[in-house]
Design an enzyme around this catalytic site. Structure first.
Site, short mmCIF file in Angstrom:
data_model
loop_
_atom_site.label_atom_id
_atom_site.label_comp_id
_atom_site.label_asym_id
_atom_site.label_seq_id
_atom_site.Cartn_x
_atom_site.Cartn_y
_atom_site.Cartn_z
CG ASN A 6 -1.90 -1.16 1.21
OD1 ASN A 6 -2.62 -1.34 0.24
ND2 ASN A 6 -1.93 -1.93 2.28
CB CYS A 25 -4.78 -5.67 -5.03
SG CYS A 25 -5.37 -4.20 -5.88
N GLY A 26 -7.86 -7.02 -6.13
CA GLY A 26 -8.58 -7.46 -7.32
C GLY A 26 -8.28 -6.63 -8.55
CG ASN A 27 -9.61 -2.67 -9.15
OD1 ASN A 27 -10.40 -3.22 -9.91
ND2 ASN A 27 -10.00 -1.78 -8.25
CG ASN A 85 -8.23 -8.23 0.66
OD1 ASN A 85 -9.17 -8.96 0.40
ND2 ASN A 85 -7.93 -7.20 -0.09
CG HIS A 96 -12.94 -6.36 1.96
ND1 HIS A 96 -12.62 -5.25 1.21
CD2 HIS A 96 -12.18 -7.37 1.48
CE1 HIS A 96 -11.71 -5.57 0.32
NE2 HIS A 96 -11.42 -6.86 0.46
CG ASN A 156 -9.34 -3.06 2.45
OD1 ASN A 156 -8.50 -2.19 2.26
ND2 ASN A 156 -9.04 -4.35 2.45
CD GLU A 210 -8.16 -0.10 -1.94
OE1 GLU A 210 -7.42 -1.08 -1.69
OE2 GLU A 210 -8.28 0.40 -3.08
NE ARG A 211 -5.31 -4.04 5.68
CZ ARG A 211 -5.12 -5.33 5.94
NH1 ARG A 211 -5.22 -5.78 7.18
NH2 ARG A 211 -4.85 -6.18 4.97
CB CYS A 263 -11.56 -1.49 -3.56
SG CYS A 263 -10.90 -2.87 -2.59
N GLY A 264 -11.35 -3.77 -6.26
CA GLY A 264 -11.93 -4.97 -6.83
C GLY A 264 -12.38 -5.97 -5.78
N GLY A 276 -13.04 -5.25 -2.76
CA GLY A 276 -14.12 -4.60 -2.03
C GLY A 276 -15.46 -4.76 -2.74
#
Length: 264
Positions: free
Chosen positions: A62, A71-73, A147, A149, A180, A198-199, A207-208, A210
């Site tokens: 981060n 991280c999805g994106n 992660n 959420h 997140n 986002e954390r 945020c993917g 998310g």
């Protein structure tokens, strides 16, 4: 150090090809590169390197230097990067992450990746909790997709004080490791609107993981269909399930912004 700036629905990361580059202190590198005025400016840094269990490996940091699990994106951009650079010239590939190996399916036009679909795995939902913060009584729905959420339903994400409450909730005592925070509203059975804090990176345009967390909660409550469009400030993402919510898929665009050299 050579780098590539990429973004997926406005969630931007700096990518380092660790098949060629050597990174000794990734946490400090992330802090240095992500500063918008003195560095490149981004939500984080992603290192792409070799893997013994998948086609390649990604490690994500981060903007504050903390390491993220998934991280999805970001992983969609990894798929585009390794395909178009010839590192992994396959439209179906696997990427090792801190939350396990993820499967990617690339959609290409004339050998250019235009969208990437990711098998995000099994979302783990926990019992909702109530948090009192700055005069708000908030019901938080915890979800893990590798992660952490916390999904909060609000009437209008666009006007909700995400920056003020997100900063407070990120390190709420009930979540000592941070999480997140998604502020979302259901538009209809096929559309969700959300913003995310986002954390380690504050509010981002997208945020993917998310978006998948919000879908998992909404689908589990019977509020949406098995395929939805999630509207975020940076663009739209498609989230779906084929097995009643046991597995969640994320699909969206991935774009290269620019390449350059950063002098360490």
């Amino acid at each position: 150090m050579r780098f590539t700036k990429m973004q997926g629905t406005g969630n931007d990361y700096i990518y380092i090809n660790c098949f060629r580059e050597s990174v000794t202190d990734p946490r400090q590198l992330a802090v240095t590169l992500c500063r918008p005025h003195f560095g490149v400016g981004a939500d984080g840094v992603i290192l792409i390197g070799p893997s013994t269990v998948a086609d390649c490996k990604m490690k994500m940091y981060n903007a504050d230097g903390s390491e993220g699990l998934m991280c999805g994106n970001g992983i969609r951009c990894v798929g585009k990067y390794v395909y178009e650079t010839g590192i992994v010239p396959k439209r179906h590939l696997t990427v090792e992450t801190m939350s396990g190996v993820k499967e990617l399916e690339l959609e290409t036009v004339l050998d250019t990746v235009v969208s990437v679909k990711v098998n995000m795995g099994h979302p783990v939902r926990k019992k909702s909790v109530n948090i009192q913060e700055q005069g708000y009584s908030l019901e938080v729905h915890p979800v893990s997709l590798g992660n952490p959420h916390g999904v909060i339903w609000v009437s209008d994400p666009e006007t909700f004080p995400v920056d003020r409450l997100g900063a407070k909730l990120e390190h709420a005592p009930l979540f000592p490791d941070g999480f997140n925070v998604e502020f979302a509203s259901i538009q209809n059975r096929r559309e969700i609107r959300m913003r995310v804090w986002e954390r380690g990176s504050q509010e981002t345009l997208s945020c993917g993981s998310g978006a998948c967390a919000v879908f998992a909660v909404a689908f589990g409550l019977g509020l949406v269909d098995a395929a939805v469009t999630v509207h975020l400030p940076g663009g739209d993402l498609e989230v779906s399930t084929l097995d009643g919510g046991e597995t969640v898929f994320l699909k969206g665009p991935a774009q290269m912004v620019f390449e350059g050299d950063f002098f360490i």
